[in-house]
Design an enzyme around this catalytic site. Structure first.
Site, PDB file in Angstrom:
ATOM      1  N   SER A  56     -28.436 -39.303 -36.793  1.00  0.00           N
ATOM      2  CA  SER A  56     -27.438 -39.325 -37.798  1.00  0.00           C
ATOM      3  C   SER A  56     -26.574 -37.449 -36.702  1.00  0.00           C
ATOM      4  CB  SER A  56     -27.348 -38.648 -39.345  1.00  0.00           C
ATOM      5  OG  SER A  56     -27.615 -39.368 -39.796  1.00  0.00           O
ATOM      6  N   TRP A  88     -22.437 -47.986 -39.411  1.00  0.00           N
ATOM      7  CA  TRP A  88     -23.596 -46.856 -40.814  1.00  0.00           C
ATOM      8  C   TRP A  88     -22.644 -45.651 -40.860  1.00  0.00           C
ATOM      9  CZ3 TRP A  88     -27.618 -47.402 -43.741  1.00  0.00           C
ATOM     10  CH2 TRP A  88     -27.922 -46.429 -43.850  1.00  0.00           C
ATOM     11  N   SER A 183     -32.222 -42.876 -32.919  1.00  0.00           N
ATOM     12  CA  SER A 183     -32.435 -42.574 -34.460  1.00  0.00           C
ATOM     13  C   SER A 183     -34.596 -43.184 -34.751  1.00  0.00           C
ATOM     14  CB  SER A 183     -31.850 -43.326 -35.523  1.00  0.00           C
ATOM     15  OG  SER A 183     -33.233 -43.399 -37.058  1.00  0.00           O
ATOM     16  N   HIS A 188     -37.173 -47.490 -38.060  1.00  0.00           N
ATOM     17  CA  HIS A 188     -36.700 -47.403 -36.659  1.00  0.00           C
ATOM     18  C   HIS A 188     -38.434 -47.804 -35.700  1.00  0.00           C
ATOM     19  CE1 HIS A 188     -32.383 -46.277 -37.201  1.00  0.00           C
ATOM     20  NE2 HIS A 188     -32.935 -46.436 -38.067  1.00  0.00           N
ATOM     21  N   ARG A 219     -29.290 -19.321 -25.141  1.00  0.00           N
ATOM     22  CA  ARG A 219     -30.950 -18.650 -24.753  1.00  0.00           C
ATOM     23  C   ARG A 219     -31.576 -20.480 -23.536  1.00  0.00           C
ATOM     24  NH1 ARG A 219     -35.071 -18.192 -29.466  1.00  0.00           N
ATOM     25  NH2 ARG A 219     -33.176 -16.576 -29.421  1.00  0.00           N
ATOM     26  N   ASN A 244     -27.767 -26.016 -36.223  1.00  0.00           N
ATOM     27  CA  ASN A 244     -29.439 -26.475 -35.716  1.00  0.00           C
ATOM     28  C   ASN A 244     -29.879 -27.327 -36.239  1.00  0.00           C
ATOM     29  OD1 ASN A 244     -32.474 -25.718 -35.129  1.00  0.00           O
ATOM     30  ND2 ASN A 244     -32.640 -24.274 -37.483  1.00  0.00           N
ATOM     31  N   ARG A 246     -32.547 -29.149 -34.435  1.00  0.00           N
ATOM     32  CA  ARG A 246     -34.324 -29.229 -33.372  1.00  0.00           C
ATOM     33  C   ARG A 246     -34.656 -30.103 -34.012  1.00  0.00           C
ATOM     34  NH1 ARG A 246     -34.721 -23.424 -32.077  1.00  0.00           N
ATOM     35  NH2 ARG A 246     -34.890 -22.752 -34.176  1.00  0.00           N
TER      36      ARG A 246
HETATM   37  C1  LIG Z   1     -26.654 -47.606 -36.986  1.00  0.00           C
HETATM   38  C2  LIG Z   1     -27.202 -46.470 -37.293  1.00  0.00           C
HETATM   39  N1  LIG Z   1     -26.633 -44.756 -36.882  1.00  0.00           N
HETATM   40  C3  LIG Z   1     -26.851 -43.671 -37.099  1.00  0.00           C
HETATM   41  C4  LIG Z   1     -28.131 -43.882 -37.482  1.00  0.00           C
HETATM   42  C5  LIG Z   1     -28.933 -42.628 -38.555  1.00  0.00           C
HETATM   43  O1  LIG Z   1     -29.480 -41.865 -38.043  1.00  0.00           O
HETATM   44  P1  LIG Z   1     -30.959 -41.137 -38.741  1.00  0.00           P
HETATM   45  O2  LIG Z   1     -30.979 -42.073 -40.222  1.00  0.00           O
HETATM   46  O3  LIG Z   1     -32.125 -40.833 -38.148  1.00  0.00           O
HETATM   47  O4  LIG Z   1     -30.001 -39.710 -39.178  1.00  0.00           O
HETATM   48  C6  LIG Z   1     -28.286 -45.258 -38.561  1.00  0.00           C
HETATM   49  C7  LIG Z   1     -29.813 -45.252 -39.163  1.00  0.00           C
HETATM   50  O5  LIG Z   1     -30.112 -45.965 -39.865  1.00  0.00           O
HETATM   51  C8  LIG Z   1     -28.064 -46.497 -38.008  1.00  0.00           C
HETATM   52  O6  LIG Z   1     -28.963 -47.147 -38.496  1.00  0.00           O
END
Ligand SMILES: Cc1ncc(COP(=O)(O)O)c(C=O)c1O
Length: 398
Positions: A56, A88, A183, A188, A219, A244, A246
């Protein structure tokens, strides 16, 4: 105990030991392991690679970059971004959060990925980019998409959060556009609990992303320079509106060896997918009741999950099928998050998006569900048990 879980743990004892070593060392924030994993991805994907704390966050960074004033060509308020209705939440939200306008497009029921005929119909003068979501690690016809992108001068962003290791025409998904996200959440292909990656093609974008990822300071850009500044406040120089996002080195240590297994996991996931298809398709009853999803032509798919669409049941009856499967030890869940235009947040707060109809996304939403697909090769007898349980449950619901 679930005999067919949605997720299998990919962490080895060696991965855990490395993470514990990081904790013992005391240097637990971003450090050497982050750099090693980034170097690995840069070499693998031939793109600039930045680790972040989730997929995300990678999507948030991608759209923050595209509207950023420091970017030579930046998107403006109400510019339109095309996105599949089967997506998503955080594939979509950063588009809205950055003041851009998402435009939903239906998906192809055969592949679950964006329908390119529908996509072309939605292009207007305001369309500036396409946010692809490589659903379940499958993809659309990327060669045809590239022709459309060229014709209309559109930027491509790839949400490859579900697609680590998949390829189209021998090039990894995530390397076809300007930016891509991955992700490393627990369910995953590889995991650091939470975690993600953003890839970019341009060095200018890379520098902006370095700053956006960490407080908006200069930085890490300054670290790229050969001649280092001697100024007292050189570490506290802020040049952009950053976040932030990271990743800790504890998490990066968990990834260090897993990244080397990405291609092996793809072979196993593809083997499992084909095994399930073969056993299910041999059975006339299952053939009559299930729609199977096909790999895109020219794609090598590291399947994220095994999607099933019921031919004869929808809504409550589909829910009962899933409930009964869960009771038998088969975990299920919706396909991604279904037709996103039907989600409450869209229905409540985004009227113009909520009124549209997407027949394939609706069918997937109402009649679909997913099963797990392990990174380790499945035994044939487990898949036969699964096929029998699905038959039993469908018969009980009929
Ligand atoms: C297609 C898709 N995009 C974005 C994400 C978001 O990833 P995260 O859960 O690492 O934030 C997911 C999460 O499962 C996803 O399936």
């Amino acid at each position: 105990m679930n005999y067919f879980p949605l997720t299998t743990n990919t962490l080895s004892n060696e991965d855990k030991k490395l993470a514990i070593d990081v904790i013992k060392s005391g240097n637990i924030t971003r450090g050497n392991y982050n750099k090693l994993v980034e170097q690995y991805f840069t070499k693998k994907f031939k793109r600039y690679a930045l680790l972040v704390n989730s997929g995300s966050s990678a999507n948030l960074l991608a759209f923050s970059l595209l509207v950023n004033k420091k970017r030579k060509y930046n998107l403006k308020k109400d510019d339109e971004i095309i996105i599949p209705a089967l997506c998503w939440s955080t594939s979509l939200f950063p588009i809205i959060q950055m003041g851009l306008k998402p435009v939903f497009v239906d998906v192809d029921i055969k592949t679950l990925n964006i329908d390119l005929k529908e996509l072309e119909k939605k292009i207007t003068k305001k369309t500036k980019a396409v946010m692809l979501v490589h659903a379940l690690a499958n993809c659309t016809d990327i060669s045809l998409l590239k022709k459309i992108l060229k014709r209309y001068k559109l930027i491509l962003i790839e949400d490859a959060c579900e697609a680590l290791g998949s390829k189209y025409k021998n090039n990894y998904l995530g390397t076809h556009g300007a930016l891509a996200s991955f992700s490393f959440y627990f369910s995953h292909h590889i995991t650091s609990g939470e975690g993600g990656l953003i890839l970019c093609k341009s060095y200018q974008d890379y520098k902006i992303l370095l700053s956006l990822r960490a407080h908006g300071w200069s930085r890490e850009i300054d670290n790229l320079k050969r001649k280092k500044s001697k100024r007292f406040n050189k570490l506290f120089n802020f040049i952009n509106l950053g976040y932030n996002l990271r990743l800790t080195d504890i998490q990066a240590a968990l990834l260090l060896n897993q990244v080397k297994k990405i291609d092996k996991f793809k072979v196993n996931r593809l083997y499992n997918y084909n095994l399930i298809c073969k056993i299910f398709k041999k059975d006339k009853f299952l053939e009559n009741h299930l729609i199977f999803i096909a790999s895109q032509k020219n794609a090598e798919v590291s399947w994220f999950n095994f999607p099933i669409i019921l031919k004869k049941f929808k809504n409550r009856k589909r829910d009962i099928v899933c409930e009964k499967l869960n009771e038998l030890g088969v975990e299920t869940r919706p396909i991604i998050s279904g037709d996103f235009s039907k989600q409450k947040v869209i229905q409540d707060d985004f009227m113009d998006l909520s009124k549209l109809r997407f027949s394939n996304a609706t069918k997937i939403n109402n009649s679909g569900f997913m099963l797990g697909i392990s990174s380790n090769k499945l035994e044939k007898k487990i898949v036969i048990r699964l096929a029998n349980d699905i038959k039993k449950v469908i018969n009980a619901v009929k």
